[in-house]
Design a protein around this motif. Structure first.
Motif, PDB file in Angstrom:
ATOM      1  N   MET A 109      91.951  33.083  37.252  1.00 15.44           N
ATOM      2  CA  MET A 109      91.127  34.791  37.171  1.00 15.44           C
ATOM      3  C   MET A 109      91.281  34.639  38.586  1.00 15.44           C
ATOM      4  N   THR A 110      91.645  35.909  38.497  1.00 19.20           N
ATOM      5  CA  THR A 110      91.529  37.180  39.005  1.00 19.20           C
ATOM      6  C   THR A 110      90.748  38.299  39.362  1.00 19.20           C
ATOM      7  N   CYS A 111      90.423  38.402  40.708  1.00 21.31           N
ATOM      8  CA  CYS A 111      88.964  39.613  40.488  1.00 21.31           C
ATOM      9  C   CYS A 111      89.282  40.488  41.970  1.00 21.31           C
ATOM     10  N   ILE A 112      89.004  41.799  41.647  1.00 19.55           N
ATOM     11  CA  ILE A 112      89.371  42.234  42.417  1.00 19.55           C
ATOM     12  C   ILE A 112      88.033  43.896  42.773  1.00 19.55           C
ATOM     13  N   LEU A 113      87.510  43.521  43.766  1.00 18.50           N
ATOM     14  CA  LEU A 113      86.468  44.195  43.911  1.00 18.50           C
ATOM     15  C   LEU A 113      86.332  45.742  44.908  1.00 18.50           C
ATOM     16  N   THR A 114      86.371  46.543  43.793  1.00 18.90           N
ATOM     17  CA  THR A 114      86.997  47.763  44.646  1.00 18.90           C
ATOM     18  C   THR A 114      85.591  48.959  45.281  1.00 18.90           C
ATOM     19  N   SER A 115      84.546  48.635  44.367  1.00 16.94           N
ATOM     20  CA  SER A 115      83.745  50.065  44.562  1.00 16.94           C
ATOM     21  C   SER A 115      82.222  49.365  44.882  1.00 16.94           C
ATOM     22  N   VAL A 116      81.486  49.751  45.193  1.00 15.53           N
ATOM     23  CA  VAL A 116      79.660  49.078  45.231  1.00 15.53           C
ATOM     24  C   VAL A 116      79.640  48.601  44.072  1.00 15.53           C
ATOM     25  N   LYS A 117      79.226  48.147  43.536  1.00 15.12           N
ATOM     26  CA  LYS A 117      78.266  47.028  42.279  1.00 15.12           C
ATOM     27  C   LYS A 117      76.684  48.042  42.713  1.00 15.12           C
ATOM     28  N   GLU A 118      75.608  47.931  41.287  1.00 15.61           N
ATOM     29  CA  GLU A 118      74.926  48.640  41.288  1.00 15.61           C
ATOM     30  C   GLU A 118      73.804  47.200  41.359  1.00 15.61           C
ATOM     31  N   LEU A 119      72.642  47.889  41.556  1.00 15.70           N
ATOM     32  CA  LEU A 119      71.419  46.798  41.616  1.00 15.70           C
ATOM     33  C   LEU A 119      70.163  47.418  41.000  1.00 15.70           C
ATOM     34  N   HIS A 120      69.781  46.897  40.349  1.00 15.44           N
ATOM     35  CA  HIS A 120      68.422  47.315  39.518  1.00 15.44           C
ATOM     36  C   HIS A 120      67.477  46.314  39.794  1.00 15.44           C
ATOM     37  N   ILE A 121      66.271  47.057  39.575  1.00 21.18           N
ATOM     38  CA  ILE A 121      65.177  46.283  40.179  1.00 21.18           C
ATOM     39  C   ILE A 121      64.112  46.434  38.966  1.00 21.18           C
ATOM     40  N   ILE A 122      63.646  45.977  38.372  1.00 22.91           N
ATOM     41  CA  ILE A 122      62.674  45.453  36.819  1.00 22.91           C
ATOM     42  C   ILE A 122      61.040  44.944  37.296  1.00 22.91           C
ATOM     43  N   SER A 123      60.547  46.080  37.218  1.00 18.24           N
ATOM     44  CA  SER A 123      58.846  45.540  37.244  1.00 18.24           C
ATOM     45  C   SER A 123      58.844  45.140  36.402  1.00 18.24           C
ATOM     46  N   ASN A 124      57.386  43.404  36.465  1.00 16.74           N
ATOM     47  CA  ASN A 124      57.136  42.308  36.479  1.00 16.74           C
ATOM     48  C   ASN A 124      56.336  42.718  35.306  1.00 16.74           C
ATOM     49  N   GLY A 125      55.701  43.376  35.159  1.00 12.20           N
ATOM     50  CA  GLY A 125      54.339  44.016  34.060  1.00 12.20           C
ATOM     51  C   GLY A 125      53.496  43.122  34.536  1.00 12.20           C
ATOM     52  N   LYS A 126      53.181  42.090  35.781  1.00 13.35           N
ATOM     53  CA  LYS A 126      51.988  42.070  36.513  1.00 13.35           C
ATOM     54  C   LYS A 126      51.493  43.067  37.221  1.00 13.35           C
ATOM     55  N   MET A 127      52.073  43.367  38.246  1.00 13.00           N
ATOM     56  CA  MET A 127      51.740  43.547  39.360  1.00 13.00           C
ATOM     57  C   MET A 127      50.823  45.640  39.056  1.00 13.00           C
ATOM     58  N   PRO A 128      49.911  45.557  40.000  1.00 14.47           N
ATOM     59  CA  PRO A 128      49.964  46.770  40.012  1.00 14.47           C
ATOM     60  C   PRO A 128      50.497  47.986  40.032  1.00 14.47           C
ATOM     61  N   ILE A 129      50.847  49.062  39.797  1.00 17.23           N
ATOM     62  CA  ILE A 129      51.227  50.105  39.982  1.00 17.23           C
ATOM     63  C   ILE A 129      51.349  50.419  41.485  1.00 17.23           C
ATOM     64  N   GLU A 130      49.809  50.326  42.198  1.00 18.64           N
ATOM     65  CA  GLU A 130      49.751  50.276  43.972  1.00 18.64           C
ATOM     66  C   GLU A 130      50.847  49.631  44.218  1.00 18.64           C
ATOM     67  N   GLN A 131      50.627  48.244  44.085  1.00 17.47           N
ATOM     68  CA  GLN A 131      51.368  47.644  44.474  1.00 17.47           C
ATOM     69  C   GLN A 131      53.336  48.036  44.203  1.00 17.47           C
ATOM     70  N   LEU A 132      53.542  48.092  43.494  1.00 10.82           N
ATOM     71  CA  LEU A 132      54.678  48.400  42.985  1.00 10.82           C
ATOM     72  C   LEU A 132      55.268  49.560  43.733  1.00 10.82           C
ATOM     73  N   ARG A 133      54.004  50.878  43.643  1.00  5.93           N
ATOM     74  CA  ARG A 133      54.289  52.381  44.514  1.00  5.93           C
ATOM     75  C   ARG A 133      54.947  51.814  45.853  1.00  5.93           C
ATOM     76  N   GLU A 134      54.175  50.470  46.994  1.00  6.48           N
ATOM     77  CA  GLU A 134      54.014  50.144  47.904  1.00  6.48           C
ATOM     78  C   GLU A 134      55.663  49.765  48.614  1.00  6.48           C
ATOM     79  N   ILE A 135      56.230  49.050  47.823  1.00  3.83           N
ATOM     80  CA  ILE A 135      57.186  47.907  47.953  1.00  3.83           C
ATOM     81  C   ILE A 135      58.717  49.041  47.650  1.00  3.83           C
ATOM     82  N   VAL A 136      58.443  50.017  46.027  1.00  2.85           N
ATOM     83  CA  VAL A 136      59.576  51.336  45.863  1.00  2.85           C
ATOM     84  C   VAL A 136      59.541  51.888  47.494  1.00  2.85           C
TER      85      VAL A 136
END
Length: 214
Positions: free
Chosen positions: A1-28
Motif C-alpha cells: 500500500m502507498t500513502c502520501i500525506l499532503t496536509s495537516v490532519k485533524e486533532l480532536h480532543i474528547i472530554s471524558n465526562g469525569k473531569m470538572p469543567i473548571e479543570q477542563l477549562r484550564e487545560i483548554v
C-alpha cells in the motif's frame, strides 16, 4: 500500500465526562490553538449544564467554532457551537443537516456498514473506533487497522479514536484516516500541552512518512 500525506490532519480532543469543567477549562486554555476541535462528551450533564459549560469555555477564549457538542443539537445551536457529534441513538445526520446546515455534523460509528449509512445521511465526518486497545473500553476487542483502512475507502473523512498514542498515530494516518481523536492521552497527561504537541508533530510530519511514498 502507498500513502502520501499532503496536509495537516485533524486533532480532536474528547472530554471524558469525569473531569470538572473548571479543570477542563484550564487545560483548554493552553491547548486550543493546537487542536481542531474540543468535544464536550458529557453524558451525565443536562442541557442547562452543557450550556453553562460552553459559556465557561468561551469565557476562556476557546473559539466556539472549535466546540463540538455530543448528541445535543439544541445546545450546539443555542451556544453557536461549531458542530454536533451524533451517536446511534441521536437524530439522523440527514435531519440535522437539512434543518441546521450551519452545524458541522459528525457521526460515531463502529462498522463499515454504519459508515456507509453516515455517508448517505450527509455526515461531514465519522468518528471510528476503537482502533487500538483502550482503557475506556476494557475487555473489548479493538477494530484494528485493517478495518480502518477499509472504512477510509468510503470517501468520507474518518477520524480514528481509541488507544491512539503519538507512537501509533502514524499507523492510522497511513491507513487513510483524516485525523485522530484523543481523550486520556491528553486530558490525563502530566503535561497536556506537551502531549498535544507530540501528537501534532506526527500529524504534521507523518511519523517518518513526511509526504514520501511508502
Amino acid at each position: 500500500m502507498t500513502c502520501i500525506l499532503t496536509s495537516v490532519k485533524e486533532l480532536h480532543i474528547i472530554s471524558n465526562g469525569k473531569m470538572p469543567i473548571e479543570q477542563l477549562r484550564e487545560i483548554v486554555m493552553d491547548i486550543h490553538p493546537y487542536v481542531t476541535a474540543i468535544h464536550l462528551r458529557e453524558k451525565q450533564k443536562t442541557a442547562r449544564e452543557l450550556f453553562q459549560a460552553v459559556e465557561l469555555l468561551s469565557a476562556a477564549n476557546l473559539p466556539l467554532s472549535k466546540v463540538i457538542i455530543n448528541d445535543r443539537a439544541d445546545v450546539a445551536l443555542v451556544t453557536k457551537a461549531g458542530g454536533v457529534q451524533l451517536a446511534f441513538h441521536s437524530l439522523d445526520a440527514a435531519i440535522i443537516k437539512e434543518n441546521f446546515p450551519q452545524l458541522r455534523v459528525g457521526s460515531s460509528i463502529h462498522s463499515y456498514e454504519e459508515g456507509q449509512q453516515a455517508k448517505e445521511n450527509g455526515t461531514d465526518y465519522v468518528l471510528y473506533g476503537h482502533v487500538f486497545p483502550s482503557q475506556s473500553k476494557p475487555g473489548m476487542t479493538p477494530k484494528g487497522l485493517n478495518e480502518l483502512t477499509r472504512l477510509t475507502q468510503l470517501a468520507i473523512p474518518v477520524i480514528a479514536i481509541g488507544g491512539i498514542t503519538p507512537e501509533n498515530t502514524g499507523q492510522v494516518l497511513h491507513a487513510g484516516a483524516k485525523g485522530i481523536a484523543v481523550m486520556s492521552g491528553v486530558l490525563e497527561a502530566l503535561d497536556p500541552l506537551s502531549a498535544v504537541k507530540a501528537y501534532l508533530n506526527v500529524l504534521k510530519n507523518g511519523d517518518g512518512y513526511n509526504g514520501r511514498i511508502i
